[in-house]
Design an enzyme around this catalytic site. Structure first.
Site, PDB file in Angstrom:
ATOM      1  N   GLU A  94      -2.995  -7.113 -11.958  1.00  0.00           N
ATOM      2  CA  GLU A  94      -3.429  -8.302 -11.234  1.00  0.00           C
ATOM      3  C   GLU A  94      -4.368  -7.890 -10.103  1.00  0.00           C
ATOM      4  OE1 GLU A  94      -0.842 -11.476  -8.553  1.00  0.00           O
ATOM      5  OE2 GLU A  94       0.059  -9.642  -9.276  1.00  0.00           O
ATOM      6  N   ILE A  96      -5.586  -8.372  -6.459  1.00  0.00           N
ATOM      7  CA  ILE A  96      -5.072  -8.961  -5.218  1.00  0.00           C
ATOM      8  C   ILE A  96      -6.248  -9.279  -4.299  1.00  0.00           C
ATOM      9  CG2 ILE A  96      -3.575  -8.589  -3.198  1.00  0.00           C
ATOM     10  CD1 ILE A  96      -1.962  -8.447  -5.783  1.00  0.00           C
ATOM     11  N   ASP A 195       5.189   7.030  -0.985  1.00  0.00           N
ATOM     12  CA  ASP A 195       3.869   7.522  -0.530  1.00  0.00           C
ATOM     13  C   ASP A 195       3.285   6.471   0.408  1.00  0.00           C
ATOM     14  OD1 ASP A 195       1.485   8.909  -0.241  1.00  0.00           O
ATOM     15  OD2 ASP A 195       0.850   8.709  -2.319  1.00  0.00           O
TER      16      ASP A 195
HETATM   17  P1  ADP Z   1      -6.329   5.497  -5.933  1.00  0.00           P
HETATM   18  O1  ADP Z   1      -5.166   5.534  -6.877  1.00  0.00           O
HETATM   19  O2  ADP Z   1      -7.540   6.168  -6.482  1.00  0.00           O
HETATM   20  O3  ADP Z   1      -5.996   5.958  -4.534  1.00  0.00           O
HETATM   21  P2  ADP Z   1      -5.975   2.756  -5.213  1.00  0.00           P
HETATM   22  O4  ADP Z   1      -4.901   2.274  -6.102  1.00  0.00           O
HETATM   23  O5  ADP Z   1      -5.558   3.129  -3.827  1.00  0.00           O
HETATM   24  O6  ADP Z   1      -6.754   3.964  -5.866  1.00  0.00           O
HETATM   25  O7  ADP Z   1      -7.090   1.655  -5.146  1.00  0.00           O
HETATM   26  C1  ADP Z   1      -8.365   1.793  -4.549  1.00  0.00           C
HETATM   27  C2  ADP Z   1      -8.638   0.610  -3.622  1.00  0.00           C
HETATM   28  O8  ADP Z   1      -8.572  -0.600  -4.352  1.00  0.00           O
HETATM   29  C3  ADP Z   1      -7.575   0.545  -2.551  1.00  0.00           C
HETATM   30  O9  ADP Z   1      -8.134   0.927  -1.328  1.00  0.00           O
HETATM   31  C4  ADP Z   1      -7.120  -0.881  -2.519  1.00  0.00           C
HETATM   32  O10 ADP Z   1      -7.572  -1.501  -1.331  1.00  0.00           O
HETATM   33  C5  ADP Z   1      -7.766  -1.553  -3.693  1.00  0.00           C
HETATM   34  N1  ADP Z   1      -6.729  -2.041  -4.626  1.00  0.00           N
HETATM   35  C6  ADP Z   1      -5.721  -1.329  -5.193  1.00  0.00           C
HETATM   36  N2  ADP Z   1      -4.995  -2.078  -6.030  1.00  0.00           N
HETATM   37  C7  ADP Z   1      -5.571  -3.318  -6.002  1.00  0.00           C
HETATM   38  C8  ADP Z   1      -5.279  -4.559  -6.666  1.00  0.00           C
HETATM   39  N3  ADP Z   1      -4.278  -4.671  -7.545  1.00  0.00           N
HETATM   40  N4  ADP Z   1      -6.077  -5.620  -6.392  1.00  0.00           N
HETATM   41  C9  ADP Z   1      -7.107  -5.511  -5.519  1.00  0.00           C
HETATM   42  N5  ADP Z   1      -7.432  -4.391  -4.863  1.00  0.00           N
HETATM   43  C10 ADP Z   1      -6.666  -3.294  -5.096  1.00  0.00           C
END
Ligand code: ADP
Length: 286
Positions: A94, A96, A195
């Site tokens: 999803e 966000i 984490d």
């Molecule tokens: P990584 O695993 O490479 O660290 P992240 O999961 O932290 O990547 O995601 C990268 C960026 O995308 C994050 O800084 C976050 O703000 C944004 N993000 C992560 N998950 C979602 C989501 N489900 N919907 C919208 N933005 C997201």
């Protein structure tokens, strides 16, 4: 921008027609996009060099958090796939919509509620990852055993094997390990994010916290709280919210550096550099 084999897989398995993709920055290890499709917007990330089951483990962690006792928001996982020849592992979830600010007090309170999700043992039935490093969750009935054997010692070994730490770290660690039973207050296994630094939550457009990128296991609840102090970014209201739901044992701030030996060692293994001296300072202080 999305690898062709991955977009083909998504359209074949989920009937997704991808209309548009927007690259997202901020991720430390993976490539991520906002994907607009015939079924709405999604968040997709992938990594060609991650271990095969990396995103399946992340999806498993997100499921565990959403099944925990709190109503803390966790993105719904649509699909997660192992790396296959020609196709990277991926996680589709999803999307966000982030808000400008959020309710930190409520976030803290919800985290304390999440921590009330218990288990018989510390650890988890399955191993997973912290950042890009393997995380051993072999189960133990005692927190100290779990912390020493599954958190600190594997990271020390990895750092020594790769030449990032000198073997004399063992002497300092063993001295501290012998005192752990006087340091940690007793605790039951609690479901942890694992984490929890400020890059691993966001506030949605209604101001509610959303947990992302977990490294889930059952551990001492103070471990998650100590993690929030590692790089800062959590407000006083967050801690007040936590304490409105759970009592923190006296002396928590003195224990923070001990819990944070784990993320520090992870950083030594990932980045080396000045984290090594920070680590030695903590070990020498105890
Ligand atoms: P990584 O695993 O490479 O660290 P992240 O999961 O932290 O990547 O995601 C990268 C960026 O995308 C994050 O800084 C976050 O703000 C944004 N993000 C992560 N998950 C979602 C989501 N489900 N919907 C919208 N933005 C997201």
């Amino acid at each position: 921008m999305i690898p062709t084999e991955l977009s083909t897989h998504l359209s074949e398995t989920l009937d997704l027609e991808i209309h548009d993709t927007q690259s997202l920055s901020g991720g430390s290890i993976n490539q991520a996009v906002k994907l607009s499709s015939n079924k709405g917007d999604y968040f997709l990330k992938w990594n060609r060099s991650a271990p095969d089951d990396f995103f399946e483990k992340e999806a498993d962690g997100l499921h565990r958090l959403s099944n925990g006792k709190s109503n803390l928001r966790v993105p719904n996982v649509i699909s997660a796939g192992k790396a296959e020849p020609g196709r990277p592992g991926y996680l589709l979830m999803e999307f966000i919509e982030a808000g400008r600010s959020g309710n930190s007090f409520e976030f803290g309170r919800q985290l304390a509620t999440l921590h009330q999700t218990g288990a018989d043992q510390f650890g988890l039935e399955t191993d997973n990852y912290i950042g890009s490093l393997p995380q051993s969750n072999r189960q133990h009935s005692e927190w100290i055993e779990f912390f020493a054997r599954e958190r600190i010692e594997p990271q020390i070994k990895m750092a020594i094997d790769s030449g990032k730490l000198d073997t004399n770290i063992n002497q300092n660690w063993n001295r501290l390990a012998g005192k752990l039973d006087e340091i940690f207050p007793p605790a039951k296994p609690s479901l942890l994010h694992g984490d929890l630094w400020s890059g691993n939550y966001l506030f949605d457009d209604s101001g509610s916290a959303v947990l992302i990128d977990p490294a889930v296991y059952y551990g001492h609840p103070e471990m998650d709280l100590a993690f929030t102090k590692m790089f800062g970014g959590f407000s006083g209201e967050f801690y007040s919210g936590y304490e409105s739901e759970s009592t923190l044992e006296a002396g928590f701030s003195d224990r923070v550096p001990i819990y944070n030996l784990y993320p520090l060692l992870v950083h030594v293994n990932l980045f080396g550099g000045h984290y090594v001296s920070q680590l030695n300072t903590i070990l020498k202080n105890f």
